[in-house]
Design an enzyme around this catalytic site. Sequence first.
Site, mmCIF file in Angstrom:
data_model
loop_
_atom_site.group_PDB
_atom_site.id
_atom_site.type_symbol
_atom_site.label_atom_id
_atom_site.label_comp_id
_atom_site.label_asym_id
_atom_site.label_seq_id
_atom_site.Cartn_x
_atom_site.Cartn_y
_atom_site.Cartn_z
ATOM 1 N N CYS A 1 0.801 -1.160 0.121
ATOM 2 C CA CYS A 1 0.009 0.003 -0.133
ATOM 3 C C CYS A 1 0.748 1.468 0.009
ATOM 4 C CB CYS A 1 -0.979 -0.029 1.259
ATOM 5 S SG CYS A 1 -1.948 1.560 1.248
ATOM 6 N N CYS B 1 -0.254 4.035 2.204
ATOM 7 C CA CYS B 1 0.088 3.821 3.818
ATOM 8 C C CYS B 1 1.451 4.262 4.114
ATOM 9 C CB CYS B 1 -0.277 2.584 4.093
ATOM 10 S SG CYS B 1 -1.863 1.699 3.394
ATOM 11 N N ASP B 2 2.361 3.714 3.100
ATOM 12 C CA ASP B 2 3.662 3.386 3.581
ATOM 13 C C ASP B 2 4.770 4.547 2.743
ATOM 14 O OD1 ASP B 2 3.111 1.621 5.555
ATOM 15 O OD2 ASP B 2 3.239 -0.094 4.109
#
Length: 309
Positions: free
Chosen positions: A132, A135-136
């Site tokens: 993701c 997200c990261d």
Amino acid sequence: MNRKVIIIGSGPAGLTAALYTARANLNPLVFEGSQPGGQLTITTDVENYPGFPEGIMGPELMDKFRDQATRFGAECHFKHVTKVNFSEPPYKVWVADECYTAETIIIATGASAKMLGLKSESELMGYGVSACATCDGYFFKDKKVIVVGGGDSAMEEAIYLTKFASEVLIVHRRDEFRASKIMVERALNNLKIKVAWNTVVADILGTQKKGVHSVMLKDTQNDKTREEACDGVFMAIGHIPNTDLFVEALDADQAGYIFTKNGSTATNLDGVFACGDVQDNVYRQAVTAAGSGCMAAIDAEKYLENLHG
Ligand code: NAP
């Protein structure tokens, strides 16, 4: 005992539905499944969940979700549902040979990112390997990252990652992308993005302590391998909705995502609701999943009110 609500799944959608139905005195029973807490339990820092300005570890966030739901009476069981029968109410849910029944069902079984199946990939998940970018990506400022895949997700993730990374190498197993023309153009026109065609990731090298330092790439045309230095690897080879249990009963799209009615979490069956990634292949965020979990709880509550007057 016939329940008012059974919730299947325990990511942000399922546990938010549990919190809301518990606070509505519906005594929800939650079957948490084989990955209690859902996909966030395989990430490390979560920095984009509102309300946590310092960020929070994924597993800790999901523990808080569960604590909040159980505080109001949700019953959470670390059990995996093996079979359902939604042919008529009350709906039946089995965990091996134990059968449970309920007037409404909330399905929140999520989706799973497809993985390559490498041992190093699962060992380093959350330590340099991610599924993701939203997200990261932030953790890879001025770093070099690899994106695996050739579909729209791979293009989108690669383009997103250029906001942070100094270089993004898309590794694709064929010599053309499956992604839409416009996404491919955008990716190829981005100076930070390079492509390794006809190439697969054969191994990911690194440690949980120090993160990823390189990958072994294999040319699919001549089987030659080479080591490529990088700091992160993003898998973008698709997601699979966890809908095997429901294929017979519920309408779904070709990829298996459950259809919900516009602006609602209602499925084609009265009293069966779906929320989170199991019915969303567009947004796929913890906060949107939690939002739709809340919608499912309110939809279930209204349905029960109408049923009982
Ligand atoms: P996808 O379209 O199924 O693409 C998956 C990609 O990963 C393909 O290029 C595939 O290669 C590759 N792949 C699959 N398994 C692999 C493996 N084991 N090893 C190496 N490569 C592998 O999945 P997606 O990109 O997640 O997209 C899913 C759906 O969402 C699509 O309908 C897409 O259009 C849509 N979507 C749209 C947008 C947008 O419009 N902004 C953004 C994201 C997703 P092959 O090509 O060789 O099969």
